[in-house]
Each structure stands twice: as structure tokens, then as C-alpha cells.
Scaffold this motif. Structure first.
Motif, short mmCIF file in Angstrom:
data_model
loop_
_atom_site.label_atom_id
_atom_site.label_comp_id
_atom_site.label_asym_id
_atom_site.label_seq_id
_atom_site.Cartn_x
_atom_site.Cartn_y
_atom_site.Cartn_z
N PHE A 59 8.47 -27.27 17.42
CA PHE A 59 8.26 -28.01 18.56
C PHE A 59 8.13 -29.35 18.46
CE2 PHE A 59 5.45 -29.75 21.79
CZ PHE A 59 6.09 -29.27 23.10
N ILE A 60 7.19 -29.59 17.59
CA ILE A 60 6.89 -30.88 17.12
C ILE A 60 8.18 -31.91 16.80
CG2 ILE A 60 5.61 -32.42 15.54
CD1 ILE A 60 3.37 -30.67 15.68
N THR B 188 10.26 -32.56 19.65
CA THR B 188 9.84 -33.78 20.60
C THR B 188 10.10 -34.95 19.71
OG1 THR B 188 8.06 -32.08 21.11
CG2 THR B 188 7.75 -34.26 21.65
N PHE C 183 13.56 -36.16 19.83
CA PHE C 183 14.13 -36.51 21.25
C PHE C 183 13.46 -37.93 21.47
CE2 PHE C 183 13.76 -36.77 25.68
CZ PHE C 183 14.72 -36.00 26.27
N PHE C 184 12.22 -38.11 21.45
CA PHE C 184 11.87 -39.42 22.09
C PHE C 184 12.45 -40.64 20.68
CE2 PHE C 184 8.95 -36.71 24.16
CZ PHE C 184 9.26 -37.10 25.41
N ILE D 289 10.90 -38.18 31.04
CA ILE D 289 9.84 -37.08 30.59
C ILE D 289 10.56 -35.96 31.48
CG2 ILE D 289 8.40 -37.35 32.70
CD1 ILE D 289 7.06 -36.45 29.14
N TYR E 179 13.40 -34.52 29.02
CA TYR E 179 12.68 -33.78 27.94
C TYR E 179 12.39 -32.42 28.40
CZ TYR E 179 8.79 -32.58 24.72
OH TYR E 179 8.31 -31.84 23.72
N TYR F 49 15.54 -30.49 28.78
CA TYR F 49 15.97 -30.24 27.56
C TYR F 49 15.62 -29.06 26.79
CZ TYR F 49 18.15 -30.52 22.79
OH TYR F 49 18.65 -30.16 21.63
N LEU F 50 14.14 -28.84 27.06
CA LEU F 50 13.20 -27.95 26.41
C LEU F 50 13.73 -26.67 27.10
CD1 LEU F 50 9.68 -29.03 25.65
CD2 LEU F 50 11.56 -28.86 24.20
#
Lengths: 314, 307, 598
Positions: free
Chosen positions: A17-18, A21, A24-25, A60, A63, A66-67
Motif C-alpha cells: 500500500f505504501i 501511494t 502515485f504521488f 486525492i 488517488y 485508483y485504489l
């Protein structure tokens, strides 16, 4: 053991998950976008395209979207190869990369641990020095030097084997034929063989000095019995820990090897996609790679616990 | 028993026996390691050549000469289509002097190696020492983060960074350094934790030595050894990473050059102009060899039981 | 009759980077069938290498030459195959440190039957059966379950019993026991020696016992060889060696061993109360897993005592008794969970960090491992000067140096060694440095945490003498922590016995040694070995069955008070009762089955 497996698995998921993230950013905070390089589109058309890909929404929200899709196994459409989804592209490339990587990994573990153990058993003899010099060479000479050199020798000039000239293809996948695999797999495996051999030698020397090896000798056990029954499992532990980093190393190497040998794996896609800012493609490849590395780390953890009973309980 | 009878005479004690510190022992052992000593000399020579590069050749490193495109050095044994007189390593595809470019490549590669290693050292030591010294829950969280970062395919992050920020050279240094600090942090933390539990640190605390005194007089001097060894082994790793990125076209940009760029160019012309591959590749391999030999030599010298 | 093993003119050399080390020099020794020969010597005497070399088990850089005949056949220099036929079958070995001597990833059952299957050609089923019997024989309870466990799941004493099982299962002619009880608690040591004696009696096995401990040798050996620096300086019948030693070195060794039956404690000269510790507790959190609850290991669980000016209080206990933790809590090197430490009337719970730092000048500590307690990268002079510099920063460099040199002379170190490094000094010399570092600030209290336990007996006697002399000269108080009751006897006015973090008995030294009340104290005293074969073989021993239980088990403290075990989750804590003036004993049940007399 089951509890241990579960705990390790629970530890791996947040990592994935990290990674998602972070990637992505990082991609999004960079200047430029996937449609910059194309000819200038009328503003309303560009706005339409962006809306179609949800690029007009706040970061956000994107994001979150996407998740949500990812949770259903959907990696989204490719921004560049508009006719394909990321999943399709990876689906064609991944088997190639996997076959390449796994072959190289198996080769590295097998040959590396054999060479390393042999060097350890012949510590400070010429065999030891020879293996260690070879290993040092393997570590220092980068993949992108060995690849062209080997293709020159085996591909272009050819090697005389028993009076027959023997050449290997220097490019192309050819459906994963053995002849096409030899050179890329060798190039990919060489540095790993070297690292594994060094690791194995070090840990084997350490283990052979252990008190329990002396106990085993005092029992009158034969040398092979001691090596395989008492020494090998403990000596293999550092190797198991290296599985994760080895995966990362082979993935890195595959970027080069796939490019030099013109193989249709996902490593090549990744470099192209990063250059084109194909967000979904880059993310998709990173997710797959990260999952692979985490999986290997997980397998390593389990293997470690199988080999060393002390880990299971503490 | 030691002769204590004569020791009452304080005047006789003026001449104290000089002890042999562990550092001196290590240095003596290193001096006996011929591979490591030769590597140090060779590396110093390469560094000196790289530093003096502008003075060593009449040609500028980016000086183009269209009359001498991919020409072999005058002493080239195999046949070549053209010969470049005065160019000891030959010329490249736009007629630049390869000798000068290989040395400029050395400058770049060594600079990246040293700067990025320094960056990794700073981050790693600060992070690892903090985690190790504070310990407890903070240490747990900090090292869990390192574990997570370890399982990242870090090279992809560097690639993404390089793509995003237009192959900025400074960023290259920082990006590689920022990736390499993980192992350093682990080593420093491990050292800090094991040293913190050592009896001599407890003895210092019992002797009223302050926290700062313990860190500077006991922890740091004892942690330096393994860190130095790892630094020596990090430099070649960084040089490899840089050349890897340059090979993919994501590292150093023309007209600047690095070994990775030169090897990449050379590999493309391997058949027609092998000197373009051989010289940079050879110099890079020798340099990496040297660093590895020095690192291994230092490790053996500082921790002689592993011989 | 020819002896079972005959070693003649054995030399062992090791090639090291710093030159050749001649570890064993021209040693001759024979062992008859069923005989027990003790080889005694201090560290570096080559006593262990002697037997490793005889049976081809040296490290790779070692070479043995001479003659070793086993059952009249030369075995030195024969092939590995021929050696392997003997090793593990007719000749077996027990090593020190059973944790590292057992393969960590193999169940103990498999490790025991391995040699049996190889040498006695029995079926697996029969091997399993005999292994289980053997484990029961060496008194491992629940043998069937233990067989399937790994070494790390067993306690130290149990691991050593597994080692004995490995060595005994093939019914060997000769068993070589290399420091078999070193690093084990005294009560466990007594059990291990009983098992060895029983084996010898039942199977008529000859035993070569290698030890640094004169008491261990005296308890079992028929003949004794004394080794020093690779040579046998004296050999003979055990009674002759112990009662009428000829060589000076043997005499010195015997004189250096502290003895309960001969030594008496120092006369007491008590002053004011210096230190009062009231109901102190220290607990460590033990994490067993991600999802499991953190448990508390109660290392010190309610200890109270006082210490007067000029007094030496001995703190005795086995591993896990919390004696070192107690010392660190008193010195405020560890935070105490609850309870008070009152120093000269001042409650240290109220003291801030600065005040405690200033107090460090009054309270000092000497550690167990002399090398580990000195910074390897600091010259010994600077190590000694360090407390002086941090506690008296106003002192000039020259003045500090003068003080350091004077202190070095006082503890028997050559002051010209001020710039030497710890690795250049011997263990005893380094311990003198540690003592000098503690004494340089003229403390009122010094805690000696197993300060002589890691030293050879001859050095140990010197250091004990030095500590005693320093105390008499400066009138300081000592908290002397040790597992060795005989050493404590030499130095201490009063003694406190700890068991799992609690005091089980505390009394004046004479009262405690002459009239021990608590069953644990009695077992401890009974387990102490005397370097005299006559005494050792005639006396009855109070043995505790099993090992010291885990301090994590809340019921463990009721081992001697099982009648209170029904108390539920909040277990009863045995109370300390004053049975005579100044003699405190924890409650215990009079008749109980945890004791057995062998």
C-alpha cells in the motif's frame, strides 16, 4: 507456524500500500503530463480527454479512484497505447520477464551456492582464490558491458565447439526458445552468481567453524553427512535473506537486458512509460514489481522459519 | 605479578610505554595486504589523472573533429579504417579525443560516487544513530520504515525521479544517495545498539560521564570501523548505479560524460570501434576492483578473525 | 594390561598470522579401562586441545604430532575414515557450552540417535526407543516430548544432559568431558556430575575429565594431571595431588582455590548505615510476538536490605536470580519500578539527574568481564581517568595523570602502562584497571558484579586479596555479587541469598554458612565442591531436582512453599521471617518432594 505465516502476510500488505501511494504521488507531483508531448490539442478536446481519464479531478480523488479500481484488480487504461489496458500490456510482457528472471535466479542460486560452498571447503587454497576472483569480477563488471561482449563473442563471431561453429541469437524472444534464452539469462545471472557465491562462502566458513560441527565430527559422521545434515541448513540462511534483494537486483538488470536483447518484457515498457509519463502504466509496472519483491521477501521469511526453528517461536 | 616495588619513584615513570592502539594494529595488517595497498595506489593514480585531465591532453573533452570520426589509436594492433595520430585512446563518433573523455568520465563517475556516498552516509548515520540510540518504540517504527523502503524496487524510483526532474545532475547525486542510505542506517543502528549495551558504556555511565561524552568518546570511535568499510563498498555500488542510469539515457547528459555514457556509446559501436568500449569499460572495472579490494582489505584489517 | 588410551610425546601447534603457537608440548598421558583421569589447568594451558588433537578434531590451522594409541592402535595421522569409526562409538565427547555445541536446527532426539544408528547399526525404531530410555536415564522428564524439541527450547542444564546422552548412548569405552559443567549453575553442576559418576559405575566407561575447577576434578577423578602452558607439570593419584602436591604450580593452584571448609570471613567492624534499600522491584517487558501480550519479567521482586559503612554484603544467586539487576537498580543505572533507595538518609527517588551524577563519585561498580568493560579503543590510563575528569572537571590534566599513576601503582599495575590498550594486557591486569577506575574517585560504596568470576583461580585469589586490602585501607562498603559461595565466604560480613528476584535467606556470614535454614541455601552450599577427593567422595549431597524455573512463571517462587500453590492467579509471596538475631529466612515447607538426597 501458521500464526507466523499470517503475521508475515499481515506485515507485507501495508508495504504494498505504501509503495503504491508513494509512486502515485511522486508521478503526479512532477511537472508535465502524459499528453504534453503530442501536438497541441484544442483546450476543449484536452479537457475532454482529461475528464475521460479523471485527470480533471482533485489529486486525492484520483488517488481514491485508483485504489478502488486496483482493489478489483483493474490497473486502468494505458495513456499512451490507448487501445490497450495496462493489465493487457503487462499480461503480454510479464511472462517473458518472469521466465527470464526466474531462470536467472535459479541459475544464480544453484551455481552461486555450489561455487561458494566449494570455495569455503577449500578455504585459502587456489580453488578458493579462483572462485573469489571470479566473483569479484562478476560484481564489478556491469550487465551492460557483459551483454554486448557476450553477444559479440557468442553471437557475432561464434565459438568453435568440437569443430562446429556455435552461435547464439543475440536478439529477439522467439517464443522463449532455449537458444534465445541462453545469452540474456547468463548476463542477468552473472552478477547474482557472484554475490551468492561470496555470501555462501562467508556463511559456510562461519558455520564450519561452529561448535556443533565439531560435535558432529566427534560423533564420527562422514564429511558429506556433516555438510548436508548439519552445515548446509544453517549456511543457507543468509542466502534466504538475500532472496528479496536478489529479486530487486534481477529486476534492475532486466531493464538493461530486455533492452539490449530486444525482449518484449515489462522492463522495457517501464522505461518507455516513464519517459512518456504514462502514469497508469508506470504505476502498474511498479505495483507488479513491488508485489513480486514483497512476495519473494515473504517466501524468504517463511523459508527462514522452516530452516531455523528458533525464528518460529520468538 | 608486576613489579610494583620500584614504582614509588615517580620520576622513573616519566617515560610511559607507548601502547599499540587497535587502529595501528589494523593499519599494520592493511599494509601487509598487497592487493589492498596496490588498489590504494592505483586508485590514487586514477583520481590524480582525472583531476589533472585538462592538462594531460591538447584536445578539449568536447572538441569535435569531423576529420577523425571513430578512428583507432595509432598503436591499435588490429586493422582499422582510420587512425587518429596523437589520440592515445582513439576518437569517438564525432571525433572527440577518447582519452580526454574517459578521464572526464572518471571525474564524473568518481564525483557521483563520492557525493552520493556522502549523502547516504549523512542520512544513514543520522537516521541509524537516532534509531539505535533512542531504541524502544521509536526504533521499531523507524526500522520498520527502512524495511519497507528496502522492499521497494528503488531503481524505479530513481528512474521516475530522473524522468520527472529532467535529468538534473544534482538530483542524480541526491537520488542515488537517498537510496543507498538504507543499508548504512541499518549498520549504524546495529552498531549503536550493540555498543549501547556494552559494559564499557555502562562503566562510563557509572563513572558519571554525560550522554554526549559517551557518544563522542565511546560510541563513535567504536562504530567508525564498520562504517568506513561499508562506505568503501558503497562507492563502487553508486558508480555502477550511475552508469546504469546513464546507459539508459537517464543519467549524465551530453556534452558532459561519464563512464556509463561512454560504455553505452562504445557498446553501440562495439564491432566497428572496439576501443570505444574497451577503454572506458576497463578503467571502470579497474576502479571498481580497487574499491572492492580496499573495502575487503579494510574489513579484514579491522576484524581479523574473519580471515 | 595395556591402557585404553596412551598418549606419548604429543605436540600440537597452530599456525596463526602472528606466528606459530605451540599449544601442547610433549605431553604423555595414559588412561586405563574404566578409569577416570582429570586434566586440570588454567586458561591457555592447552588442556582442551590435548584431546581434540588426539582425536583429529583440531581447527584447520592446527597440527598434532607424536603418538596416540587407542586400544594399542596408533590413531594419530590415520585416515578420517578410520578415525570416524572410533569417534562417536568407542570414544565420545562432551563439550562446554551445550547451546553452541548442539546443531540448532535438528531435534535433540535426532542428534542423539545419529551416532547410535551410525555406530551400532540399529533400526530407526530401536534407536528411538533407546534414545528415549537414555533421556530418562540422564533424568530429563517427559523424554518422549523432549526428543522432538530443538536445543533452544531446553534449559542450559537440560542441554548438557542431552550432550551426555549423545556421548553415552553408544556405550563408549572412553568418554572425554571437556569442561562439562562450566557456565552451569552450581546446583545444576552437582546434578551433571552425579550423572557422570552413575554412567561410569554402570557402564564401566573410562572418563577423561578436562576442567579448570579443582573441585570438579576432586569429586570424580582417580588420577590427575596438572597442565600449565602446554605441559603437564605434575601427574599422579588424585589423593596424592590434592594432599601432597609436589610442584609449586600445583601447590599455588590449590592454595588459591577458596574453600568453604577452611576459609573464614573477615571480622566485622560496622559503622553507620550507608545505604538502605526498601522493597525494590525491577521488571522488564518481554515481547513474545506481534499479537501476544507483553509479559513482565520480574527480575527483582521486592528486595530490602541495608549496608553499613565498611561492611561487605555478599549477594549470592544462580542465573536468573536478579542479582546483577539489583546492583544496577541500586546504582540507578536502571530505573526501579517501585521501592526506595536511601543513600546516607537521602531518598534517591527524589534526586534529579544532576544529583545522581554527582553521587556517582560515591558509588562505583566493577564488572564481570574485564575486557568487555574497557573501551577497546581507549588507553587504560584514559579509562581510569574518565570518571575523575567527568566528576572533578576542575582537576588539571597533570594532577589527574598523577592521580591515575598513583592509583595504578596501588592496584598493582605498572604506572608506565598508562598508554597501553586493554588488548595488550591480561585478564587479571584488565580487572585491576577496572578496579582502579572504580577507586579513583574515592567512593564510599563499590559494587563488584561477579568481578572475579571470569578469572583463573590464581588471578582470582590475587584480585580477591586486592579488593579486601583496598577495603581495609579505605573503609569503603562493598556489595559483592557472586554465584560462588566460597569466594563470598572469604570477603563478606553478611550474605544475602537471592532466588528468582527475592531474598530467601539473609544472615551474618558465619550464621549463614554454619546454620543454613532455607532448603535452597542448603542445596547451594551442598553443591559447592571442595578440592579434596576424600571429602568429596564421602559426603551426601542435597540435590535439587530439575532446573531453576523460569522467572516468568508466577508459581516459581513457591517452589519451596508448595502448600501455598492453591492461591490462584495472585500467588502468595513467601514472607521473610527473623529466625535469630539478624538471620532472616523466607517461609518454606518443611517436608517437600523437590529435594532428594543422593
Amino acid at each position: 507456524m501458521a500464526g507466523y505465516t499470517l503475521r508475515r502476510l499481515a506485515g507485507a500488505l501495508p508495504t504494498l500500500f505504501i509503495i503504491i501511494t508513494l509512486t502515485f504521488f511522486m508521478m503526479r507531483l512532477a511537472p508535465g503530463g502524459p499528453f504534453d508531448s503530442e501536438r497541441r490539442l484544442p483546450p476543449e478536446v484536452e479537457a475532454n480527454i482529461k475528464a475521460a481519464y479523471n485527470l480533471d479531478k482533485p489529486l486525492i480523488t484520483q488517488y481514491g479512484l485508483y485504489l478502488k479500481r486496483l482493489a478489483h484488480g483493474d490497473l486502468g487504461p494505458s495513456f499512451k497505447n490507448k487501445d490497450f489496458t495496462v493489465a493487457q500490456l503487462i499480461g503480454t510482457g510479464l511472462p517473458v520477464s518472469l521466465k527470464l528472471g526466474l531462470s536467472a535466479m535459479s541459475l544464480a542460486l544453484l551455481i552461486g551456492s555450489l561455487l561458494g560452498s566449494w570455495a569455503a571447503l577449500r578455504q585459502n587454497c587456489w580453488q578458493d582464490h579462483a572462485v573469489m576472483t571470479l566473483a569479484m569480477t562478476g560484481i564489478t563488471i556491469p550487465t551492460f558491458v557483459t551483454a554486448p561482449l557476450l553477444s559479440l563473442v557468442f553471437g557475432i563471431y561464434g565459438v568453435m565447439v568440437f569443430g562446429h561453429e556455435f552461435t547464439l541469437p543475440v536478439a529477439g524472444w522467439n517464443g522463449g526458445a532455449l537458444r534465445n534464452m541462453i545469452l540474456p539469462v547468463t548476463v542477468l545471472a552473472l552478477p547474482q552468481i557472484a554475490i551468492v557465491a561470496r555470501l555462501m562462502r562467508g556463511s559456510m566458513i562461519e558455520v564450519l567453524r561452529a561448535n556443533y560441527i565439531r560435535t558432529a565430527r566427534a560423533k564420527g559422521l562422514s564429511a558429506p553427512h556433516i555438510l548436508f545434515g548439519h552445515a548446509l541448513r544453517a549456511a543457507a540462511l543468509p542466502l534466504v535473506s538475500y532472496l528479496g534483494p536478489a529479486t530487486a537486483g534481477i529486476l534492475t538488470g532486466s531493464l538493461i537486458v530486455e533492452q539490449i536483447f530486444g525482449l518484449p518484457g515489462i522492463g522495457r515498457y517501464f522505461v518507455l512509460a516513464a519517459l512518456d509519463r504514462d502514469y497508469t502504466m508506470v504505476l502498474g509496472v511498479v505495483v507488479v514489481y513491488a508485489a513480486l519483491i514483497i512476495l519473494l521477501n515473504f517466501i524468504a521469511d517463511i523459508l527462514y522459519a522452516v530452516l531455523d526453528p528458533r525464528v518460529r517461536l520468538s | 605479578m608486576i613489579a610494583t616495588g620500584s614504582t614509588q619513584n615517580a620520576e622513573a615513570l616519566v617515560r610511559a610505554v607507548q601502547g599499540r592502539s587497535l587502529w595501528r594494529d589494523a593499519w599494520e595488517r592493511l599494509k601487509r595486504n598487497r592487493a589492498a595497498m596496490a588498489s590504494i595506489a592505483l586508485l590514487a593514480l586514477i583520481a590524480l589523472l582525472a583531476l589533472l585531465a585538462p592538462l594531460l591532453s591538447p584536445y578539449g573533452f568536447s572538441e569535435v573533429n569531423y576529420d577523425l570520426i571513430t578512428c583507432a589509436p595509432p598503436w591499435w594492433p588490429a586493422g582499422a579504417e582510420c587512425i587518429a595520430p596523437g589520440h592515445v585512446f582513439g576518437t569517438d563518433a564525432v571525433g572527440r579525443d577518447l582519452f580526454e573523455r574517459v578521464l572526464y568520465g572518471a571525474r564524473m563517475s568518481l564525483a557521483v560516487g563520492l557525493v552520493a556516498t556522502l549523502v547516504s552516509l549523512l542520512i544513514g548515520v543520522a537516521y541509524g544513530a537516532t534509531a539505535g540510540y533512542l531504541g524502544g518504540r521509536i526504533d521499531d517504527v523507524m526500522m520498520r520504515l527502512v524495511d519497507i523502503l528496502y522492499s521497494l524496487p528503488f531503481i524505479f524510483f530513481v528512474i521516475i525521479l530522473m524522468v520527472m526532474f529532467d535529468r538534473n545532475l544534482l538530483l542524480l547525486f541526491v537520488a542515488i544517495g537517498a537510496v543507498e542510505w538504507l543499508t548504512m542506517a541499518r549498520i549504524v543502528r546495529g552498531q549503536a545498539i550493540s555498543l549501547k549495551q556494552k559494559e564499557f558504556v555502562e562503566a562510563a555511565r557509572a563513572g558519571g560521564v554525560s550522554g554526549g561524552g559517551i557518544i563522542f568518546r565511546h560510541i563513535i570511535p567504536n562504530a567508525v570501523g564498520p562504517v568506513v568499510v561499508y562506505v568503501t563498498l558503497t562507492v563502487p555500488g553508486v558508480i555502477l548505479t550511475e552508469s546504469f542510469l546513464s546507459f539508459l539515457g537517464l543519467g549524465v547528459q551530453e556534452p558532459l560524460t561519464s563512464w556509463g555514457v561512454l560504455i553505452s556509446d562504445g557498446a553501440n559501436q562495439m564491432q566497428s570501434a572496439p576501443w570505444m568500449l574497451i577503454f572506458p569499460a576497463l578503467l571502470m572495472a579497474v576502479t571498481l576492483f580497487c574499491f572492492n579490494f580496499i573495502g575487503d582489505g579494510l574489513r579484514d584489517a579491522l576484524d581479523p578473525r574473519d580471515r | 594390561m595395556t591402557p585404553l588410551l596412551e598418549i606419548t610425546g604429543l605436540d600440537i601447534r597452530f599456525a596463526t598470522p602472528d606466528g606459530e603457537v605451540h599449544a601442547v608440548k610433549n605431553v604423555s598421558l595414559s588412561i586405563g579401562s574404566g578409569e577416570c583421569v582429570g586434566v586440570v589447568g588454567e586458561s591457555g594451558s592447552g588442556k582442551s586441545q590435548l584431546f581434540l588433537g588426539a582425536f583429529g578434531l583440531l581447527a584447520a590451522n592446527g597440527r598434532a604430532s607424536g603418538s596416540v594409541r587407542f586400544r594399542s592402535r596408533e590413531i594419530l595421522g590415520t585416515s578420517q575414515k578410520q578415525l570416524n569409526a572410533i569417534r562417536g562409538g568407542a570414544v565420545t565427547m562432551i563439550f562446554q557450552d551445550p547451546l553452541t555445541a548442539l546443531t540448532p536446527h535438528m531435534t535433540v532426539g535426532r542428534q542423539i540417535m545419529e551416532a547410535l544408528i551410525l555406530h551400532r547399526h540399529v533400526t530407526r525404531a530401536e534407536a528411538t526407543q533407546r534414545t528415549q530410555e537414555m533421556l530418562e536415564h540422564v533424568r530429563i522428564p517427559e523424554a518422549a516430548r523432549r526428543m522432538k524439541q530443538y536445543p533452544h527450547e531446553l534449559s542450559g542444564g537440560m542441554r548438557q544432559r542431552v550432550m551426555i546422552a549423545i556421548a553415552a548412548i553408544t556405550g563408549p569405552d572412553l568418554l572425554i568431558a571437556d569442561e562439562p559443567t562450566t557456565a552451569l549453575d552450581v546446583t545444576v553442576q552437582a546434578q551433571i556430575l552425579e550423572i557422570l559418576k552413575a554412567l561410569r559405575a554402570e557402564q564401566n566407561t573410562a572418563i577423561a575429565l578436562v576442567s579448570h575447577d579443582m573441585g570438579v576434578i576432586a569429586s570424580i577423578a582417580d588420577r590427575v594431571a596438572v597442565m600449565r602452558r602446554g605441559e603437564i607439570v605434575e601427574a599422579g593419584e588424585a589423593r596424592q595431588i590434592f594432599h601432597a602436591p609436589q610442584h609449586d604450580y600445583t601447590k599455588m593452584l590449590l592454595a588459591a582455590v577458596p574453600r568453604l571448609d577452611r576459609d573464614s570471613g573477615p571480622r566485622s567492624n560496622h559503622g553507620e548505615t550507608l545505604l538502605a534499600v526498601e522493597d525494590i522491584h525491577v521488571a522488564f517487558p518481554i515481547k513474545s510476538g506481534l499479537f501476544e501480550k507483553t509479559r513482565k519479567l520480574k527480575a527483582v521482586d521486592g528486595v530490602s536490605f541495608t549496608l553499613r559503612q565498611g561492611e561487605t554484603l555478599g549477594v549470592v544467586g544462580e542465573s536468573g536470580s536478579g542479582k546483577s539487576t539489583l546492583a544496577r537498580a541500586v546504582l540507578k543505572l536502571l530505573p526501579a519500578g517501585s521501592g526506595r533507595v536511601v543513600w546516607m538518609g537521602r531518598d534517591l527517588n527524589d534526586a534529579d539527574r544532576r544529583e545522581i551524577r554527582a553521587l556517582r563519585g560515591d558509588m562505583q561498580i566493577v564488572f564481570q568481564d574485564p575486557l568487555a568493560s574497557l573501551d577497546p579503543r581507549m588507553p587504560v590510563g584514559r579509562s581510569i581517568a574518565e570518571p575523575l575528569k567527568s566528576l572533578r572537571p576542575e582537576l588539571s590534566r597533570d594532577a589527574a595523570n598523577t592521580q591515575v599513576k598513583a592509583m595504578m601503582a596501588q592496584v598493582g599495575l605498572d604506572p608506565s602502562w598508562i598508554n597501553r590498550y586493554p588488548h595488550e594486557l591480561s585478564g587479571g591486569q584488565n580487572q585491576r584497571v577496572g578496579i582502579a577506575r572504580a577507586m579513583i574517585v574515592s567512593p564510599r560504596l563499590v559494587v563488584c558484579d561477579e568481578a572475579v568470576s571470569a578469572l583463573d583461580v590464581s588471578i582470582q585469589a590475587e584480585i580477591v586479596g586486592l579488593i579486601g586490602a583496598l577495603q581495609r585501607n579505605s573503609g569503603l562498603s562493598l556489595l559483592f555479587i557472586s554465584h560462588d559461595l566460597a569466594v563470598v565466604r572469604r570477603l563478606c560480613h553478611r550474605v544475602m541469598v537471592l532466588y528468582l528476584g527475592r531474598v530467601v535467606e539473609m544472615a551474618d556470614a558465619d550464621a549463614l554458612y554454619n546454620d543454613p535454614r532455607h532448603p535452597y541455601t542448603r542445596a547451594l552450599l551442598s553443591a559447592v565442591l571442595t578440592p579434596d577427593p576424600d571429602i568429596e567422595r564421602s559426603r551426601k549431597r542435597v540435590l535439587l531436582s530439575g532446573d531453576v524455573p523460569s522467572p516468568l512463571d508466577p508459581r516459581a517462587q513457591l517452589r519451596f512453599l508448595p502448600s501455598r500453590l492453591s492461591g490462584g492467579p495472585d500467588y502468595y509471596r513467601p514472607k521473610l521471617l527473623e529466625v535469630a538475631q539478624g538471620h532472616f529466612v523466607a517461609e518454606y515447607d518443611e517436608a517437600q518432594d523437590t529435594r532428594s538426597t543422593l
